[in-house]
Design a protein around this motif. Structure first.
Motif, PDB file in Angstrom:
ATOM      1  N   LEU A 160      12.685   2.857  -2.002  1.00  0.00           N
ATOM      2  CA  LEU A 160      11.744   2.318  -2.999  1.00  0.00           C
ATOM      3  C   LEU A 160      10.621   1.546  -2.321  1.00  0.00           C
ATOM      4  O   LEU A 160       9.433   1.806  -2.571  1.00  0.00           O
ATOM      5  CB  LEU A 160      12.506   1.418  -3.978  1.00  0.00           C
ATOM      6  N   HIS A 161      10.969   0.607  -1.436  1.00  0.00           N
ATOM      7  CA  HIS A 161       9.950  -0.231  -0.790  1.00  0.00           C
ATOM      8  C   HIS A 161       9.090   0.564   0.185  1.00  0.00           C
ATOM      9  O   HIS A 161       7.889   0.321   0.291  1.00  0.00           O
ATOM     10  CB  HIS A 161      10.617  -1.400  -0.077  1.00  0.00           C
ATOM     11  N   SER A 162       9.703   1.494   0.888  1.00  0.00           N
ATOM     12  CA  SER A 162       8.932   2.309   1.835  1.00  0.00           C
ATOM     13  C   SER A 162       7.904   3.152   1.098  1.00  0.00           C
ATOM     14  O   SER A 162       6.761   3.290   1.536  1.00  0.00           O
ATOM     15  CB  SER A 162       9.873   3.215   2.639  1.00  0.00           C
ATOM     16  N   PHE A 163       8.310   3.702  -0.047  1.00  0.00           N
ATOM     17  CA  PHE A 163       7.395   4.515  -0.856  1.00  0.00           C
ATOM     18  C   PHE A 163       6.229   3.670  -1.362  1.00  0.00           C
ATOM     19  O   PHE A 163       5.058   4.075  -1.270  1.00  0.00           O
ATOM     20  CB  PHE A 163       8.159   5.144  -2.024  1.00  0.00           C
ATOM     21  N   LEU A 164       6.541   2.465  -1.889  1.00  0.00           N
ATOM     22  CA  LEU A 164       5.485   1.590  -2.419  1.00  0.00           C
ATOM     23  C   LEU A 164       4.552   1.105  -1.309  1.00  0.00           C
ATOM     24  O   LEU A 164       3.338   1.020  -1.499  1.00  0.00           O
ATOM     25  CB  LEU A 164       6.118   0.389  -3.128  1.00  0.00           C
ATOM     26  N   THR A 165       5.115   0.805  -0.135  1.00  0.00           N
ATOM     27  CA  THR A 165       4.298   0.323   0.989  1.00  0.00           C
ATOM     28  C   THR A 165       3.428   1.441   1.549  1.00  0.00           C
ATOM     29  O   THR A 165       2.283   1.214   1.961  1.00  0.00           O
ATOM     30  CB  THR A 165       5.202  -0.257   2.093  1.00  0.00           C
ATOM     31  N   PHE A 166       3.971   2.658   1.559  1.00  0.00           N
ATOM     32  CA  PHE A 166       3.243   3.801   2.106  1.00  0.00           C
ATOM     33  C   PHE A 166       1.926   4.034   1.369  1.00  0.00           C
ATOM     34  O   PHE A 166       0.926   4.421   1.979  1.00  0.00           O
ATOM     35  CB  PHE A 166       4.129   5.050   2.004  1.00  0.00           C
ATOM     36  N   TRP A 167       1.908   3.756   0.055  1.00  0.00           N
ATOM     37  CA  TRP A 167       0.716   4.040  -0.746  1.00  0.00           C
ATOM     38  C   TRP A 167      -0.263   2.879  -0.818  1.00  0.00           C
ATOM     39  O   TRP A 167      -1.292   2.965  -1.487  1.00  0.00           O
ATOM     40  CB  TRP A 167       1.122   4.458  -2.165  1.00  0.00           C
ATOM     41  N   VAL A 168       0.028   1.783  -0.125  1.00  0.00           N
ATOM     42  CA  VAL A 168      -0.911   0.658  -0.103  1.00  0.00           C
ATOM     43  C   VAL A 168      -2.035   0.963   0.893  1.00  0.00           C
ATOM     44  O   VAL A 168      -1.771   1.229   2.063  1.00  0.00           O
ATOM     45  CB  VAL A 168      -0.185  -0.644   0.308  1.00  0.00           C
ATOM     46  N   PRO A 169      -3.309   0.958   0.453  1.00  0.00           N
ATOM     47  CA  PRO A 169      -4.427   1.231   1.383  1.00  0.00           C
ATOM     48  C   PRO A 169      -4.604   0.087   2.372  1.00  0.00           C
ATOM     49  O   PRO A 169      -4.633  -1.077   1.988  1.00  0.00           O
ATOM     50  CB  PRO A 169      -5.643   1.357   0.447  1.00  0.00           C
ATOM     51  N   LEU A 170      -4.722   0.428   3.646  1.00  0.00           N
ATOM     52  CA  LEU A 170      -4.818  -0.583   4.697  1.00  0.00           C
ATOM     53  C   LEU A 170      -6.257  -0.814   5.155  1.00  0.00           C
ATOM     54  O   LEU A 170      -6.506  -1.722   5.952  1.00  0.00           O
ATOM     55  CB  LEU A 170      -3.948  -0.167   5.897  1.00  0.00           C
ATOM     56  N   CYS A 171      -7.175   0.019   4.707  1.00  0.00           N
ATOM     57  CA  CYS A 171      -8.603  -0.177   4.940  1.00  0.00           C
ATOM     58  C   CYS A 171      -8.949  -0.322   6.421  1.00  0.00           C
ATOM     59  O   CYS A 171      -9.793  -1.140   6.805  1.00  0.00           O
ATOM     60  CB  CYS A 171      -9.114  -1.406   4.183  1.00  0.00           C
ATOM     61  N   GLY A 172      -8.301   0.458   7.257  1.00  0.00           N
ATOM     62  CA  GLY A 172      -8.617   0.466   8.676  1.00  0.00           C
ATOM     63  C   GLY A 172      -7.955  -0.613   9.496  1.00  0.00           C
ATOM     64  O   GLY A 172      -8.077  -0.628  10.716  1.00  0.00           O
ATOM     65  N   HIS A 173      -7.235  -1.548   8.848  1.00  0.00           N
ATOM     66  CA  HIS A 173      -6.550  -2.594   9.601  1.00  0.00           C
ATOM     67  C   HIS A 173      -5.338  -2.008  10.327  1.00  0.00           C
ATOM     68  O   HIS A 173      -4.538  -1.301   9.727  1.00  0.00           O
ATOM     69  CB  HIS A 173      -6.096  -3.719   8.664  1.00  0.00           C
ATOM     70  N   ARG A 174      -5.217  -2.336  11.611  1.00  0.00           N
ATOM     71  CA  ARG A 174      -4.124  -1.748  12.397  1.00  0.00           C
ATOM     72  C   ARG A 174      -3.277  -2.788  13.121  1.00  0.00           C
ATOM     73  O   ARG A 174      -2.237  -2.446  13.661  1.00  0.00           O
ATOM     74  CB  ARG A 174      -4.685  -0.765  13.437  1.00  0.00           C
TER      75      ARG A 174
END
Length: 308
Positions: A160-174
């Motif tokens: 559940l958490h991996s799926f939700l985190t995967f779809w969060v846009p990171l906007c180029g932050h690495r």
């Protein structure tokens, strides 16, 4: 959102900052963590092999202890090799897919351990408080069912958490301000509101941390009342030997977990959080075999039998 996700994956890596703020500590940390990792591998493999080879340890307690040892082996291996590589060399990178896989397994195995520790406390409750019904209550088939339920619940929570985190846009932050990929650290990279993710994490953390802790304390409350009624000194020593070891393991695991996932985070506490996480990912899994073997008469006797 889809476009930004594609951009993040095409860049192909994250930078795990880890302990970069303390470059003078990295060599020392490398040596210490490597020693603890080797202790974890040797100690937990020893428990698994001993529990398998000695027929006197073919009991529910040691079945669950073998599960805990195998879990700790997997848990440390999911994060420590990458940490050792980053501490040894100048490169602190981890691939995007590697980060997502690490996030999934670290959270899955941590959640599984929370549930498994509850199951182990129930086993001790049944042994001490319901000794005449123990064989029925902890039937081998039921023990296997409890173990499977622990693993399935932990891996489902992580999915559940991996799926939700995967779809969060990171906007180029690495740059991940941690030594391994975990949900709170990745959510801090996002450029959108992540309150829904944080609320979901808080709720499931409460389910997998607070509720198990309450159940464990309830079990040991009942055990304490039963122990106080015991007349046999030998019985008291055996109960304190097995239950004391389990309570110590519970404390070493749940206290740091609550500090990380349930207490409100502050900007200046991020470095403190790294060292707390270092404790429960490095120290606790290496201490579990020592706690159970040094405080447990059955283990000591099994070693003597194995040595002839």
């Amino acid at each position: 959102m889809m476009m930004e996700k594609i951009n993040a994956t095409s860049e192909g890596y994250f930078v795990l900052l880890g302990f970069s703020n303390w470059p003078h500590l990295e060599v020392i940390l490398f040596v210490v963590i490597l020693l603890f990792y080797l202790m974890t591998l040797i100690g937990n493999l020893f428990i698994i092999i001993l529990s398998y080879m000695d027929v006197h340890l073919h009991t529910p307690m040691y079945f669950f202890l073998s599960n805990l040892s195998f879990l700790d082996l997997c848990y440390t291996t999911s994060s420590l090799p990458q940490l050792l590589i980053n501490l040894w060399g100048p490169e602190k990178n981890i691939s995007y897919s590697g980060c997502m896989i690490q996030l999934y397994f670290v959270l899955a195995l941590g959640s599984t351990e929370c549930v498994l520790l509850v199951v182990m406390s129930y086993d001790r409750y049944a042994a001490v408080c319901r000794p005449l019904h123990y064989a029925v209550l902890m039937h081998p088939r039921f023990c296997h069912l409890l173990a499977v339920a622990s693993w399935v619940s932990g891996f489902t929570n992580s999915a559940l958490h991996s799926f939700l985190t995967f779809w969060v846009p990171l906007c180029g932050h690495r740059q991940v301000d941690h030594f391994f990929c975990e949900v709170p650290a990745l959510l801090r990279l996002s450029c959108i509101d992540t309150h829904a993710n944080e609320l979901t994490l808080m709720v499931t953390s409460s389910i997998f941390v607070l509720i198990p802790l309450i159940l464990i304390l309830s079990s040991y409350g009942a055990i304490a009342r039963a122990v106080l009624r015991m007349q046999s000194t030998t019985g008291l020593q055996k109960v304190f030997g097995t239950c004391g070891a389990h309570l110590m393991v519970v404390s070493l695991f749940f206290i740091p977990a609550m500090c990380i996932y349930l207490l409100p985070s502050a900007g200046n506490s991020q470095d403190q959080g790294k060292f707390i996480a270092l404790f429960y990912t490095v120290v606790t899994p290496s201490l579990n075999p020592l706690i159970y073997s040094l405080r447990n008469k059955d283990i000591r006797e099994a070693v003597k039998r194995l040595m002839g």
